[in-house]
Design an enzyme around this catalytic site. Structure first.
Site, PDB file in Angstrom:
ATOM      1  N   HIS A  42       0.845  -1.197   0.000  1.00 23.25           N
ATOM      2  CA  HIS A  42       0.000   0.000   0.000  1.00 23.25           C
ATOM      3  C   HIS A  42       0.876   1.241   0.000  1.00 23.25           C
ATOM      4  O   HIS A  42       2.072   1.170   0.257  1.00 23.25           O
ATOM      5  CB  HIS A  42      -0.853   0.058   1.277  1.00 23.25           C
ATOM      6  CG  HIS A  42      -1.926  -0.968   1.350  1.00 23.25           C
ATOM      7  ND1 HIS A  42      -3.075  -0.753   2.067  1.00 23.25           N
ATOM      8  CD2 HIS A  42      -2.042  -2.199   0.829  1.00 23.25           C
ATOM      9  CE1 HIS A  42      -3.850  -1.818   1.972  1.00 23.25           C
ATOM     10  NE2 HIS A  42      -3.237  -2.705   1.240  1.00 23.25           N
ATOM     11  N   GLU A 122       3.491  -0.878   3.813  1.00 23.16           N
ATOM     12  CA  GLU A 122       3.168   0.477   3.363  1.00 23.16           C
ATOM     13  C   GLU A 122       4.459   1.106   2.860  1.00 23.16           C
ATOM     14  O   GLU A 122       5.384   1.355   3.632  1.00 23.16           O
ATOM     15  CB  GLU A 122       2.584   1.291   4.518  1.00 23.16           C
ATOM     16  CG  GLU A 122       1.323   0.702   5.123  1.00 23.16           C
ATOM     17  CD  GLU A 122       0.054   1.212   4.476  1.00 23.16           C
ATOM     18  OE1 GLU A 122       0.126   2.099   3.605  1.00 23.16           O
ATOM     19  OE2 GLU A 122      -1.020   0.726   4.856  1.00 23.16           O
TER      20      GLU A 122
END
Length: 171
Positions: A42, A122
């Site tokens: 992400h 992330e």
């Protein structure tokens, strides 16, 4: 899409929406294959997030998840040109619930319903980084990702067979 999976706490459709086509495709794939280790990537932060997202209870393999996440972040710290890269929260790692509760995530879906081990990595504070920055992200994360895959070989593994030597479905 990462709020559109069955959740171990809130059940089906925790986001209130029908399953997306992509969610159904991944759910079918997860039902056909046994992933020992996986990750979803992400943007929006710079941290390795490990289970659980949907409960404050620690995963039975919490120490292993911390070691996995720490190894990933530490390798990135060695390879990144920017010494401040992937240092959010606990120097680049966090337990999902401790960061913020999330229901319907792929990480908890894969880990809880399919017995896999999944983290969410992330990669960038920017949700959609410009394509020109991707080589830098690749350089900073390449060796960490290869080392990450090696963790799939840890623990008990093998094939359970029946009387004729044929493999059996087993967990």
């Amino acid at each position: 899409m990462n709020r559109n999976f069955p959740d171990p706490v809130q059940g089906d459709h925790p986001d209130g929406h029908p399953w997306w086509t992509e969610t159904l495709a991944f759910m079918a794939l997860a039902g056909q294959e046994r992933f020992a280790l996986s990750a979803n990537f992400h943007g929006g932060a710079e941290v390795v997030n490990y289970p659980w997202d949907s409960t404050p209870d620690l995963h039975a393999d919490d120490a292993w998840f911390v070691a996995l996440s720490r190894a990933y972040a530490d390798r990135v710290h060695q390879d990144a040109d920017d010494p401040g890269y992937l240092r959010d929260l606990d120097d680049g790692i966090t337990n999902g619930w401790a960061w913020y509760p999330l229901y319907g995530g792929r990480q908890d879906f894969t880990t809880y319903f399919h017995g896999g081990r999944e983290t969410t990595i992330e990669l960038s504070h920017v949700k959609k980084p410009d394509a020109s920055t991707l080589p830098g992200y690749w350089q900073a994360n390449r060796r960490a990702l290869l080392d990450y895959l090696g963790f799939a070989l840890q623990g008990v593994r093998g094939v359970v067979t029946g009387p004729g030597g044929q493999p059996l479905a087993a967990t």
